[in-house]
Design a protein around this motif. Structure first.
Motif, short mmCIF file in Angstrom:
data_model
loop_
_atom_site.label_atom_id
_atom_site.label_comp_id
_atom_site.label_asym_id
_atom_site.label_seq_id
_atom_site.Cartn_x
_atom_site.Cartn_y
_atom_site.Cartn_z
N LEU A 1 0.83 -1.21 0.00
CA LEU A 1 0.00 0.00 0.00
C LEU A 1 0.86 1.26 0.00
CD1 LEU A 1 -2.84 1.31 0.27
CD2 LEU A 1 -2.54 1.13 2.75
N THR A 2 1.89 1.29 0.84
CA THR A 2 2.73 2.49 0.92
C THR A 2 3.53 2.69 -0.38
OG1 THR A 2 4.43 1.17 2.05
CG2 THR A 2 2.90 2.44 3.42
N GLU B 1 4.52 8.94 5.85
CA GLU B 1 3.33 9.19 6.67
C GLU B 1 3.16 10.67 6.96
OE1 GLU B 1 1.50 7.70 11.00
OE2 GLU B 1 3.52 7.12 10.36
N GLN B 2 4.25 11.34 7.36
CA GLN B 2 4.18 12.77 7.65
C GLN B 2 3.85 13.57 6.40
OE1 GLN B 2 8.09 13.36 9.29
NE2 GLN B 2 7.46 12.84 11.38
N ALA B 3 4.44 13.19 5.27
CA ALA B 3 4.19 13.92 4.03
C ALA B 3 2.74 13.78 3.58
CB ALA B 3 5.13 13.42 2.93
N VAL B 4 2.18 12.59 3.66
CA VAL B 4 0.79 12.37 3.24
C VAL B 4 -0.16 13.15 4.14
CG1 VAL B 4 -1.03 10.64 3.06
CG2 VAL B 4 1.25 10.15 2.17
N MET C 1 -6.79 5.58 0.94
CA MET C 1 -5.59 4.76 1.13
C MET C 1 -4.94 5.05 2.48
SD MET C 1 -3.95 4.95 -2.73
CE MET C 1 -2.59 3.82 -2.35
N ARG C 2 -4.99 6.31 2.89
CA ARG C 2 -4.43 6.65 4.20
C ARG C 2 -5.24 5.99 5.32
NH1 ARG C 2 -0.83 6.70 7.66
NH2 ARG C 2 -0.90 8.31 9.28
N GLU C 3 -6.56 5.94 5.19
CA GLU C 3 -7.40 5.27 6.18
C GLU C 3 -7.12 3.77 6.21
OE1 GLU C 3 -9.48 6.34 8.53
OE2 GLU C 3 -8.73 8.35 8.02
N GLU C 4 -6.91 3.20 5.04
CA GLU C 4 -6.57 1.78 4.99
C GLU C 4 -5.23 1.52 5.67
OE1 GLU C 4 -5.88 -1.75 1.62
OE2 GLU C 4 -6.47 0.28 1.01
N TRP C 5 -4.30 2.42 5.46
CA TRP C 5 -2.99 2.32 6.09
C TRP C 5 -3.13 2.37 7.62
CZ3 TRP C 5 1.54 6.19 4.69
CH2 TRP C 5 2.68 5.84 5.41
N LEU C 6 -3.91 3.31 8.11
CA LEU C 6 -4.11 3.43 9.56
C LEU C 6 -4.76 2.17 10.13
CD1 LEU C 6 -5.34 7.14 9.78
CD2 LEU C 6 -3.14 6.22 10.57
#
Length: 273
Positions: free
Chosen positions: A66-67, A89-92, A113-118
């Motif tokens: 994913l990342t 993570e900080q940049a996104v 995608m960020r929610e999926e990552w979390l």
């Protein structure tokens, strides 16, 4: 007759339409050999821990995929981010907080995608807490965590894979089973050592190598026999070779700890066992 039946049952797990009586007979004959080695059956607890490790490995792989995809989407649109999961993570987070950055469907996609990552982070952290609890309640795992470079993940994975280590007659057998020893190619009576064989449990081998890489700097500075051995290796060999050698050493130390049921003692650890 009983041995022949056992051989047929063992062979049946392959391809039922191609059962060969001679293969079954060979299996039964091998089972009667005095030097034949058998795989120890795992307990229900070991199987449960292995399942947790496999699920965690799958989740970590999914997070990595994913990342990488997230980084590629941003790169295609001219946004380059330094290597490292934390920097990404900080940049996104900063990009999504900027109302002027991108609009429309791609912005929503990045947010999804960020929610999926979390969510993957939460699930992995939950499993990590479970491993900590397992290591705290298991005497063998607690002893293993006293070894530098052996953390909770390594300790629980070792206990799940080898139990008390009784399946291996010597410490070096565990290292060979993990594929941490050189492959040997002999021709004309001249043996030649190649890279490690990479046989056995790939997941456990990877954990041990990561642990060895993290522990190498502090161990190499220590005024112990193990530290002196590492310093001499670093002078003569590439650092990656030393990391693998240390991983093999950690596996051998782990076998001793499991068999003797004693904690790690740095002053007694040597280059040979």
């Amino acid at each position: 007759h009983r041995a022949h039946q056992v051989g047929r049952l063992l062979h049946r797990g392959r391809q039922p339409e191609k059962i060969d009586d001679r293969d079954a007979e060979a299996i039964a004959e091998a089972a009667t050999r005095p030097t034949m080695r058998f795989v120890e059956l795992k307990t229900a607890e070991q199987l449960d821990i292995q399942s947790l490790h496999r699920v965690r490995s799958r989740l970590v792989g999914a997070r990595t995929t994913l990342t990488n995809q997230l980084r590629a989407i941003l790169l295609e649109r001219g946004t380059t981010i330094a290597q490292g999961r934390r920097k990404l993570e900080q940049a996104v987070e900063a990009l999504l907080a900027d109302p002027d950055f991108m609009a429309g469907r791609i912005r929503r996609l990045l947010a999804e995608m960020r929610e999926e990552w979390l969510d993957l982070d939460r699930r992995i952290e939950a499993l990590d807490r479970e491993f900590v609890e397992l290591a705290r309640n298991d005497a063998a795992a607690r002893r293993l965590t006293s070894i530098p470079g052996i953390g909770v993940l390594n300790a629980t994975a070792l206990v799940a894979a080898v139990g008390d280590g009784s399946s291996f007659a010597r410490a070096r057998d565990l290292g060979a089973w993990l594929g941490l020893v050189p492959r040997q190619h002999t021709t004309g009576g001249k043996p030649r050592l190649l890279g490690i064989s990479k046989r056995g449990n790939k997941y456990l081998r990877t954990l041990l190598i990561h642990g060895a890489r993290a522990a190498l700097p502090s161990l190499a500075r220590s005024q112990t026999l193990l530290g002196a051995w590492l310093r001499s290796l670093l002078v003569r060999r590439h650092r990656n070779t030393v990391v693998v050698a240390l991983a093999n050493k950690l596996a051998r130390i782990a076998w001793v700890i499991l068999r003797r049921e004693a904690p790690f003692e740095a002053d007694r650890a040597t280059a040979t066992g």
